[in-house]
Motif scaffolding. Sequence first.
Motif, PDB file in Angstrom:
ATOM      1  N   SER A   1      -9.537 -11.444  -6.859  1.00  0.00           N
ATOM      2  CA  SER A   1      -8.446 -11.348  -5.577  1.00  0.00           C
ATOM      3  C   SER A   1      -8.743 -12.671  -4.884  1.00  0.00           C
ATOM      4  O   SER A   1      -7.847 -13.542  -4.261  1.00  0.00           O
ATOM      5  CB  SER A   1      -8.840 -10.219  -4.867  1.00  0.00           C
ATOM      6  OG  SER A   1      -8.165 -10.448  -3.710  1.00  0.00           O
TER       7      SER A   1
ATOM      8  N   LEU B   1      -2.956 -11.679 -11.584  1.00  0.00           N
ATOM      9  CA  LEU B   1      -1.878 -11.134 -10.524  1.00  0.00           C
ATOM     10  C   LEU B   1      -1.342 -10.005 -10.983  1.00  0.00           C
ATOM     11  O   LEU B   1      -1.187  -8.936 -10.468  1.00  0.00           O
ATOM     12  CB  LEU B   1      -0.838 -12.301 -10.923  1.00  0.00           C
ATOM     13  CG  LEU B   1      -0.897 -13.435 -10.072  1.00  0.00           C
ATOM     14  CD1 LEU B   1       0.240 -14.347 -10.260  1.00  0.00           C
ATOM     15  CD2 LEU B   1      -0.971 -13.223  -8.367  1.00  0.00           C
ATOM     16  N   LYS B   2      -1.468  -9.750 -12.293  1.00  0.00           N
ATOM     17  CA  LYS B   2      -0.975  -8.396 -12.948  1.00  0.00           C
ATOM     18  C   LYS B   2      -1.915  -7.561 -12.777  1.00  0.00           C
ATOM     19  O   LYS B   2      -1.488  -6.167 -12.458  1.00  0.00           O
ATOM     20  CB  LYS B   2      -0.786  -8.616 -14.565  1.00  0.00           C
ATOM     21  CG  LYS B   2       0.502  -9.450 -14.894  1.00  0.00           C
ATOM     22  CD  LYS B   2       0.661  -9.733 -16.370  1.00  0.00           C
ATOM     23  CE  LYS B   2       1.683 -10.482 -16.818  1.00  0.00           C
ATOM     24  NZ  LYS B   2       1.809 -10.752 -18.250  1.00  0.00           N
TER      25      LYS B   2
ATOM     26  N   HIS C   1      -1.863  -6.236  -9.031  1.00  0.00           N
ATOM     27  CA  HIS C   1      -0.657  -5.510  -8.605  1.00  0.00           C
ATOM     28  C   HIS C   1      -0.857  -4.040  -9.333  1.00  0.00           C
ATOM     29  O   HIS C   1      -0.541  -3.003  -8.567  1.00  0.00           O
ATOM     30  CB  HIS C   1       0.549  -6.098  -9.460  1.00  0.00           C
ATOM     31  CG  HIS C   1       1.029  -7.287  -8.580  1.00  0.00           C
ATOM     32  ND1 HIS C   1       1.453  -7.237  -7.343  1.00  0.00           N
ATOM     33  CD2 HIS C   1       1.318  -8.603  -9.085  1.00  0.00           C
ATOM     34  CE1 HIS C   1       1.964  -8.408  -6.979  1.00  0.00           C
ATOM     35  NE2 HIS C   1       2.110  -9.325  -8.087  1.00  0.00           N
ATOM     36  N   GLU C   2      -1.378  -3.928 -10.561  1.00  0.00           N
ATOM     37  CA  GLU C   2      -1.803  -2.598 -11.144  1.00  0.00           C
ATOM     38  C   GLU C   2      -2.580  -1.938 -10.075  1.00  0.00           C
ATOM     39  O   GLU C   2      -2.274  -0.721  -9.810  1.00  0.00           O
ATOM     40  CB  GLU C   2      -2.096  -2.901 -12.539  1.00  0.00           C
ATOM     41  CG  GLU C   2      -0.898  -3.255 -13.443  1.00  0.00           C
ATOM     42  CD  GLU C   2      -1.534  -3.238 -14.796  1.00  0.00           C
ATOM     43  OE1 GLU C   2      -2.736  -3.028 -15.045  1.00  0.00           O
ATOM     44  OE2 GLU C   2      -0.644  -3.667 -15.831  1.00  0.00           O
TER      45      GLU C   2
ATOM     46  N   MET D   1      -3.506  -2.232  -7.053  1.00  0.00           N
ATOM     47  CA  MET D   1      -2.902  -1.826  -5.988  1.00  0.00           C
ATOM     48  C   MET D   1      -1.606  -0.656  -5.979  1.00  0.00           C
ATOM     49  O   MET D   1      -1.500   0.273  -5.043  1.00  0.00           O
ATOM     50  CB  MET D   1      -2.121  -3.001  -4.787  1.00  0.00           C
ATOM     51  CG  MET D   1      -3.028  -4.120  -4.466  1.00  0.00           C
ATOM     52  SD  MET D   1      -4.188  -3.607  -3.300  1.00  0.00           S
ATOM     53  CE  MET D   1      -3.218  -3.176  -1.987  1.00  0.00           C
ATOM     54  N   ASP D   2      -0.930  -0.806  -6.983  1.00  0.00           N
ATOM     55  CA  ASP D   2       0.086   0.431  -7.307  1.00  0.00           C
ATOM     56  C   ASP D   2      -0.680   1.567  -7.518  1.00  0.00           C
ATOM     57  O   ASP D   2      -0.219   2.619  -7.005  1.00  0.00           O
ATOM     58  CB  ASP D   2       0.852  -0.299  -8.618  1.00  0.00           C
ATOM     59  CG  ASP D   2       2.000  -1.167  -7.972  1.00  0.00           C
ATOM     60  OD1 ASP D   2       2.220  -1.654  -6.847  1.00  0.00           O
ATOM     61  OD2 ASP D   2       2.354  -1.960  -9.064  1.00  0.00           O
TER      62      ASP D   2
ATOM     63  N   VAL E   1       6.321 -11.177  -5.056  1.00  0.00           N
ATOM     64  CA  VAL E   1       5.494 -10.747  -6.207  1.00  0.00           C
ATOM     65  C   VAL E   1       4.180 -11.454  -6.663  1.00  0.00           C
ATOM     66  O   VAL E   1       3.398 -11.082  -6.538  1.00  0.00           O
ATOM     67  CB  VAL E   1       6.728 -10.832  -7.365  1.00  0.00           C
ATOM     68  CG1 VAL E   1       5.892 -10.608  -8.631  1.00  0.00           C
ATOM     69  CG2 VAL E   1       7.876 -10.159  -7.030  1.00  0.00           C
TER      70      VAL E   1
ATOM     71  N   GLU F   1       2.843 -13.465  -4.656  1.00  0.00           N
ATOM     72  CA  GLU F   1       1.777 -13.642  -3.414  1.00  0.00           C
ATOM     73  C   GLU F   1       1.402 -12.152  -2.967  1.00  0.00           C
ATOM     74  O   GLU F   1       0.528 -12.058  -1.773  1.00  0.00           O
ATOM     75  CB  GLU F   1       2.302 -14.549  -2.350  1.00  0.00           C
ATOM     76  CG  GLU F   1       2.476 -15.806  -2.722  1.00  0.00           C
ATOM     77  CD  GLU F   1       2.990 -16.637  -1.718  1.00  0.00           C
ATOM     78  OE1 GLU F   1       2.416 -16.631  -0.506  1.00  0.00           O
ATOM     79  OE2 GLU F   1       3.943 -17.621  -1.781  1.00  0.00           O
ATOM     80  N   ARG F   2       1.701 -11.247  -3.743  1.00  0.00           N
ATOM     81  CA  ARG F   2       1.487  -9.677  -3.318  1.00  0.00           C
ATOM     82  C   ARG F   2       1.743  -9.357  -1.911  1.00  0.00           C
ATOM     83  O   ARG F   2       1.111  -8.608  -1.197  1.00  0.00           O
ATOM     84  CB  ARG F   2      -0.217  -9.571  -3.748  1.00  0.00           C
ATOM     85  CG  ARG F   2      -0.587  -9.893  -5.118  1.00  0.00           C
ATOM     86  CD  ARG F   2      -1.947  -9.635  -5.407  1.00  0.00           C
ATOM     87  NE  ARG F   2      -2.893 -10.738  -4.902  1.00  0.00           N
ATOM     88  CZ  ARG F   2      -3.587 -10.729  -3.845  1.00  0.00           C
ATOM     89  NH1 ARG F   2      -4.034  -9.366  -3.695  1.00  0.00           N
ATOM     90  NH2 ARG F   2      -4.576 -11.517  -3.626  1.00  0.00           N
TER      91      ARG F   2
ATOM     92  N   ASP G   1       3.932  -6.741   0.489  1.00  0.00           N
ATOM     93  CA  ASP G   1       4.793  -5.677   0.355  1.00  0.00           C
ATOM     94  C   ASP G   1       6.434  -5.653   0.977  1.00  0.00           C
ATOM     95  O   ASP G   1       6.996  -4.819   0.566  1.00  0.00           O
ATOM     96  CB  ASP G   1       3.942  -4.554   1.100  1.00  0.00           C
ATOM     97  CG  ASP G   1       2.462  -4.185   0.341  1.00  0.00           C
ATOM     98  OD1 ASP G   1       2.594  -3.880  -1.043  1.00  0.00           O
ATOM     99  OD2 ASP G   1       1.590  -4.488   1.085  1.00  0.00           O
TER     100      ASP G   1
END
Length: 226
Positions: free
Chosen positions: A11, A73-74, A77-78, A80-81, A138, A140-141, A143
């Motif tokens: 991160s 990044l992927k 994202h995963e 956080m999801d 996307v 830069e994450r 929401d």
Amino acid sequence: MNPLGFAESLSLFVDVVQDKSFSAAARRRGLAASSVARQIDALEREMQVPLLTRSTRALALTEAGALLYERALKILHELMDTRSEVVALDGSVQGLLRVSCVPAFGRRHVAPHLPTLFDRYPALNVELELTERVVDPVAERFDLVIRIGDQPDSALVSRRIGSQRYVMCASPAYLRRHGTPRCMADLAQHRLIDRQHSTSVRGWRELAGIDWRQPPQVALESNDCD
């Protein structure tokens, strides 16, 4: 490096790449730049490969760094999801909400509502970035992003939350000194205040109905509406 530490390092690495400097990433996180540099050094030792090339002017990704950035990044994202899905199971609102919007709008219409939001959802944390640049939610994450003006077609889900009206105005002192324009064409003879690097219909140059045969006389440009 344990899995939690590795995720935190990824991160931080993503922040450094996006901010293009250790110091900018450090300010975002409230850390010392030297601490950020040490953590990136530790990540490079863990990966056993250089990820960034440093110079006095800028940072640049190595080939390995570019690969890690794309994968990171992927992964983030995963993560956080997954966290959001698990947290949502009990029906409560909690976690980190990352929001981006232009500074003037954020100061006037977002920040004043935060106390009420926190009273209603005490387990919610908000990271509010006030910037004039058009962020990539996307990459830069983010929401949620709040934008003003016509938006280009994209795969983002959007909803209009309000409308605003623009007016032409001048100080009485200016009008006494330079006269009052009577038609749109008269504006070409006046000293204007404009938005710098305007990317939507919010500046003089984008205003419909004015034929700028000569560039407008912009006395002051600023990237902040206020």
